[in-house]
Design a protein around this motif. Structure first.
Motif, short mmCIF file in Angstrom:
data_model
loop_
_atom_site.label_atom_id
_atom_site.label_comp_id
_atom_site.label_asym_id
_atom_site.label_seq_id
_atom_site.Cartn_x
_atom_site.Cartn_y
_atom_site.Cartn_z
N PRO A 153 -7.21 9.17 4.51
CA PRO A 153 -7.60 8.51 3.25
C PRO A 153 -7.18 7.05 3.28
O PRO A 153 -6.10 6.73 3.80
CB PRO A 153 -6.83 9.28 2.18
N ARG A 154 -8.01 6.16 2.78
CA ARG A 154 -7.65 4.74 2.74
C ARG A 154 -6.39 4.58 1.90
O ARG A 154 -6.26 5.20 0.85
CB ARG A 154 -8.77 3.89 2.14
N ARG A 204 0.84 -1.20 0.00
CA ARG A 204 0.00 0.00 0.00
C ARG A 204 0.87 1.24 0.00
O ARG A 204 2.03 1.21 0.39
CB ARG A 204 -0.90 0.01 1.25
N VAL A 205 0.26 2.35 -0.43
CA VAL A 205 0.97 3.62 -0.48
C VAL A 205 0.63 4.40 0.77
O VAL A 205 -0.54 4.69 1.05
CB VAL A 205 0.57 4.42 -1.75
N GLY A 206 1.67 4.73 1.53
CA GLY A 206 1.48 5.46 2.78
C GLY A 206 1.79 6.93 2.64
O GLY A 206 1.87 7.49 1.53
N LYS A 207 1.98 7.56 3.77
CA LYS A 207 2.31 8.98 3.84
C LYS A 207 3.57 9.26 3.00
O LYS A 207 4.53 8.50 3.06
CB LYS A 207 2.53 9.39 5.30
N ASN A 208 3.52 10.34 2.23
CA ASN A 208 4.63 10.74 1.35
C ASN A 208 5.01 9.66 0.35
O ASN A 208 6.17 9.52 -0.02
CB ASN A 208 5.85 11.17 2.18
N GLN A 229 -12.60 10.18 -8.99
CA GLN A 229 -12.59 11.64 -8.84
C GLN A 229 -13.35 12.06 -7.59
O GLN A 229 -12.89 12.93 -6.84
CB GLN A 229 -13.18 12.32 -10.08
N LYS A 230 -14.51 11.44 -7.33
CA LYS A 230 -15.29 11.76 -6.13
C LYS A 230 -14.51 11.38 -4.86
O LYS A 230 -14.49 12.12 -3.88
CB LYS A 230 -16.64 11.02 -6.17
N LYS A 231 -13.83 10.22 -4.91
CA LYS A 231 -13.02 9.78 -3.77
C LYS A 231 -11.93 10.81 -3.46
O LYS A 231 -11.72 11.19 -2.31
CB LYS A 231 -12.39 8.42 -4.08
N VAL A 232 -11.25 11.28 -4.50
CA VAL A 232 -10.17 12.26 -4.31
C VAL A 232 -10.74 13.60 -3.83
O VAL A 232 -10.15 14.26 -2.99
CB VAL A 232 -9.34 12.41 -5.60
N THR A 233 -11.92 13.97 -4.34
CA THR A 233 -12.57 15.20 -3.88
C THR A 233 -12.88 15.11 -2.39
O THR A 233 -12.64 16.07 -1.64
CB THR A 233 -13.87 15.47 -4.69
N LEU A 234 -13.36 13.96 -1.95
CA LEU A 234 -13.65 13.76 -0.52
C LEU A 234 -12.37 13.73 0.30
O LEU A 234 -12.31 14.28 1.41
CB LEU A 234 -14.47 12.48 -0.32
N ASP A 235 -11.31 13.11 -0.24
CA ASP A 235 -10.01 13.10 0.45
C ASP A 235 -9.48 14.53 0.60
O ASP A 235 -8.93 14.90 1.64
CB ASP A 235 -8.99 12.27 -0.32
N LEU A 243 -5.17 6.93 -8.88
CA LEU A 243 -5.49 7.42 -7.55
C LEU A 243 -4.26 8.03 -6.87
O LEU A 243 -4.32 9.12 -6.30
CB LEU A 243 -6.06 6.29 -6.68
N ILE A 244 -3.13 7.35 -6.98
CA ILE A 244 -1.88 7.84 -6.38
C ILE A 244 -1.51 9.21 -6.97
O ILE A 244 -1.16 10.14 -6.23
CB ILE A 244 -0.74 6.81 -6.59
N ASN A 245 -1.59 9.34 -8.28
CA ASN A 245 -1.22 10.59 -8.94
C ASN A 245 -2.18 11.73 -8.60
O ASN A 245 -1.75 12.87 -8.40
CB ASN A 245 -1.14 10.40 -10.46
N LEU A 246 -3.48 11.44 -8.52
CA LEU A 246 -4.44 12.48 -8.15
C LEU A 246 -4.21 12.94 -6.71
O LEU A 246 -4.28 14.14 -6.42
CB LEU A 246 -5.87 11.98 -8.33
N ARG A 247 -3.94 12.00 -5.83
CA ARG A 247 -3.67 12.37 -4.43
C ARG A 247 -2.40 13.22 -4.33
O ARG A 247 -2.34 14.16 -3.55
CB ARG A 247 -3.57 11.12 -3.56
N LYS A 248 -1.40 12.88 -5.13
CA LYS A 248 -0.16 13.66 -5.12
C LYS A 248 -0.43 15.08 -5.64
O LYS A 248 0.06 16.05 -5.07
CB LYS A 248 0.89 12.97 -5.99
N LYS A 249 -1.24 15.19 -6.67
CA LYS A 249 -1.56 16.49 -7.28
C LYS A 249 -2.18 17.45 -6.25
O LYS A 249 -1.90 18.64 -6.27
CB LYS A 249 -2.54 16.26 -8.44
N TYR A 250 -3.01 16.91 -5.35
CA TYR A 250 -3.71 17.75 -4.37
C TYR A 250 -3.08 17.75 -2.98
O TYR A 250 -3.63 18.31 -2.05
CB TYR A 250 -5.18 17.33 -4.28
N GLY A 251 -1.93 17.09 -2.83
CA GLY A 251 -1.24 17.08 -1.54
C GLY A 251 -1.81 16.10 -0.53
O GLY A 251 -1.41 16.09 0.64
N ILE A 252 -2.73 15.26 -0.97
CA ILE A 252 -3.36 14.27 -0.07
C ILE A 252 -2.34 13.22 0.36
O ILE A 252 -2.43 12.66 1.45
CB ILE A 252 -4.58 13.63 -0.76
#
Length: 178
Positions: free
Chosen positions: A104-105, A38-42, A145-151, A114-123
């Motif tokens: 975020p899960r 799994r992908v963790g913090k940073n 997209q909805k998942k990342v918006t909620l994250d 998902l990983i790239n979208l989270r990186k884009k928004y600093g999640i």
């Protein structure tokens, strides 16, 4: 808080963990735990355990990406998933600091979009959680997209009070099997 609460819950659920482990071992072939990258913090990759709910040989992709995923789920695994008891071993990751109770899960290592979208928004700077805002607002039944918006919403509104609300709703949804 995470470390103290994880130790407390491991002690409380210890007997259930042993019983669940024995049932898995006696009702299906293979190991008791399933470990996934799994992908963790940073964006640090870690191994996250769950009680094994799938047959040996099931494809290593997110369950919502499987065609006819039910054919891969064990009989007891279905119960574990519905009750969210398959998540209990993740208390170890919370104790180790790889996860938190709320966040975020953690994405699978191969969920690149998902990983790239989270990186884009600093999640990706958040510690992933056992539960989270996206989890209680649709889980795998919502678009990426909805998942990342909620994250992102969680990132922007993160607080102890918000975490307590999420934990309370998670508990209610788990008890009612939503």
């Amino acid at each position: 808080i995470d470390i103290f609460l994880s130790i407390f819950l491991i002690a409380i659920f210890f007997i259930f963990i042993i019983i669940i482990s024995m049932i898995i071992k006696f009702t299906s072939h293979g190991p008791v735990l399933f470990w996934s990258k799994r992908v963790g913090k940073n964006d640090i990759i870690f191994d996250m355990p769950k009680f094994r709910t799938m047959q040996i040989g099931a494809p290593l992709v997110a369950t919502d990406k499987l065609f006819n995923s039910k054919k891969f789920i064990t009989k007891f695994g279905s119960f574990l998933r519905k009750s969210s008891l398959d998540e209990l071993p993740q208390l170890i990751c919370i104790f180790k600091g790889e996860m938190s109770f709320v966040g975020p899960r953690p994405a699978l290592f191969n969920q690149y979009e998902l990983i790239n979208l989270r990186k884009k928004y600093g999640i990706n700077k958040l510690t992933p959680g056992l539960t989270g805002w996206a989890q209680i607002n649709g889980r795998d039944n919502i678009s990426l997209q909805k998942k990342v918006t909620l994250d992102k919403e969680y990132l922007n509104n993160k607080s102890i009070y918000f975490d307590i609300q999420i934990l309370f709703k998670t508990l209610l949804f788990t008890i009612s099997s939503k």
